[in-house]
Design an enzyme around this catalytic site. Structure first.
Site, PDB file in Angstrom:
ATOM      1  N   HIS A  93      44.473  70.966  58.469  1.00  0.00           N
ATOM      2  CA  HIS A  93      43.238  71.359  59.163  1.00  0.00           C
ATOM      3  C   HIS A  93      42.063  70.425  58.799  1.00  0.00           C
ATOM      4  O   HIS A  93      41.074  70.859  58.208  1.00  0.00           O
ATOM      5  CB  HIS A  93      42.873  72.831  58.868  1.00  0.00           C
ATOM      6  N   ARG A 109      43.535  75.507  67.023  1.00  0.00           N
ATOM      7  CA  ARG A 109      43.586  76.655  66.113  1.00  0.00           C
ATOM      8  C   ARG A 109      45.024  77.151  65.984  1.00  0.00           C
ATOM      9  O   ARG A 109      45.765  77.174  66.981  1.00  0.00           O
ATOM     10  CB  ARG A 109      42.774  77.828  66.663  1.00  0.00           C
ATOM     11  N   GLU A 121      47.449  79.952  58.239  1.00  0.00           N
ATOM     12  CA  GLU A 121      47.175  78.874  57.287  1.00  0.00           C
ATOM     13  C   GLU A 121      46.298  79.395  56.142  1.00  0.00           C
ATOM     14  O   GLU A 121      45.518  80.319  56.350  1.00  0.00           O
ATOM     15  CB  GLU A 121      46.493  77.689  58.008  1.00  0.00           C
TER      16      GLU A 121
HETATM   17  C1  GLV Z   1      37.123  73.456  63.014  1.00  0.00           C
HETATM   18  O1  GLV Z   1      38.246  73.815  63.071  1.00  0.00           O
HETATM   19  C2  GLV Z   1      36.047  73.968  63.826  1.00  0.00           C
HETATM   20  O2  GLV Z   1      36.232  74.936  64.582  1.00  0.00           O
HETATM   21  O3  GLV Z   1      34.948  73.405  63.719  1.00  0.00           O
END
Ligand code: GLV
Length: 320
Positions: free
Chosen positions: A285, A238, A267
């Site tokens: 991501h 994250r 982001e």
């Molecule tokens: C993606 O970033 C998730 O947390 O599934």
């Protein structure tokens, strides 16, 4: 009467077909993220919400949605949702653990290999037509095999990353808030070390901790300074776990060798400092983004939501 639900982002048709068997569905297949006001308006009179990590479910929203009973996040991380505020209102929250572990681990590995062997940098060079021929000392990278891999966060995804290191003959060390059980350590062939030891000893450091106030800027200037100048940092978890400004300073100064990033602070507006650097591999991501995994995540969220709204215990209830 069927429960009424809102889905905030585009999902697969089979997910909607399944949900329609159990619920009245308000779907946003146009996929434009709702503003907080638009989301509150869509949730008027709704029982359930299926949302993504781009949707903020906070106490301001909840105060405007008194009929809401369940929130199903299409993600394993749920830092976009104020879980205590939901629980206080009797709203069940669910996530999608398990189904994305292997795909996310694969992407962490893609970033490791791409940074070590400078894949995106050399691809840009070839596309510019600048390659004039083979040279012994051209585009030298570093070896992943036999290097030391340090994993911060030894949950399911951390373990999947560690398992893959076996084929590369890597030495794996890890740090976790709580040391994991001995049989897991044995299975993934990883040795527990303290945080600063991991920073000092690793050739590759992969971050796989959830984001929270406790992990905000877990990696900042102090931690970067403790890494080897040859270290490669991978953030596949994250944004916010890394202090991006401090990372840019370290990458520029050569405090560490390189970074591979799937996630960013604020982001999708990433710090422009990254764009000027060659020693960083940037992807948007996509950790869990394979068709099979994203389908499984959407269906898992749908099943959680239906369970929560039909009196069953959702398989992936998040508890505070
Ligand atoms: C993606 O970033 C998730 O947390 O599934």
């Amino acid at each position: 009467m069927k429960p009424k639900i809102t889905i905030t982002r585009e999902v697969f048709d089979d997910t909607i077909d399944y949900l329609k068997q159990h619920c009245e569905v308000d779907a946003n297949q146009a996929d434009q993220a709702y503003s907080p006001e638009a989301l509150a308006a869509r949730l008027a009179g709704q029982d359930g919400l299926m949302c993504a990590l781009t949707d903020k479910v906070d106490s301001t929203l909840l105060a405007r949605c008194p009929t809401l009973k369940a929130v199903a996040n299409i993600a394993v991380g749920y830092n976009n949702i104020d879980v205590p505020a939901c629980t206080a209102r009797g709203i069940q929250v669910t996530n999608t653990p398990g189904v994305l572990d292997d795909s996310t681990a694969d992407l962490a590995w893609a970033l490791m290999l791409a940074t070590a062997r400078r894949v995106t940098e050399v691809e840009a060079y070839i596309r510019k037509g600048e390659w004039t021929g083979w040279k012994l000392k051209q585009w030298l990278g570093v070896d992943v095999h036999h290097a030391t891999l340090g994993i911060i966060g030894m949950g399911r995804i951390g373990q999947a990353i560690a398992r893959r290191a076996f084929g590369f003959d890597m030495k794996v060390i890890y740090y976790n808030r709580k040391r994991v059980a001995a049989d897991i350590e044995q299975r993934v062939n990883a040795r527990y070390v303290n945080f600063d030891e991991l920073l000092a000893q690793s050739d590759f450091i992969v971050l796989q901790v959830p984001y929270s106030s406790a992990t905000h800027h877990l990696i900042g200037a102090r931690e970067l300074a403790k890494m080897k100048p040859s270290a490669v940092l991978i953030n596949s978890t994250r944004g916010g776990v890394v202090d991006d400004a401090a990372l840019i300073t370290a990458l520029k100064a050569g405090t560490i060798r390189a970074a591979g990033l799937d996630v960013y602070e604020n982001e999708p507006k990433l710090n422009p400092g990254f764009l000027a650097l060659n020693n960083v591999v940037l992807v948007p991501h996509i950790g869990s983004s394979t068709e099979a995994t994203r389908r499984a995540m959407a269906m898992t969220a749908a099943k959680n939501l239906v369970a929560a709204l039909t009196g069953a215990v959702p398989p992936n209830l998040v508890r505070v």
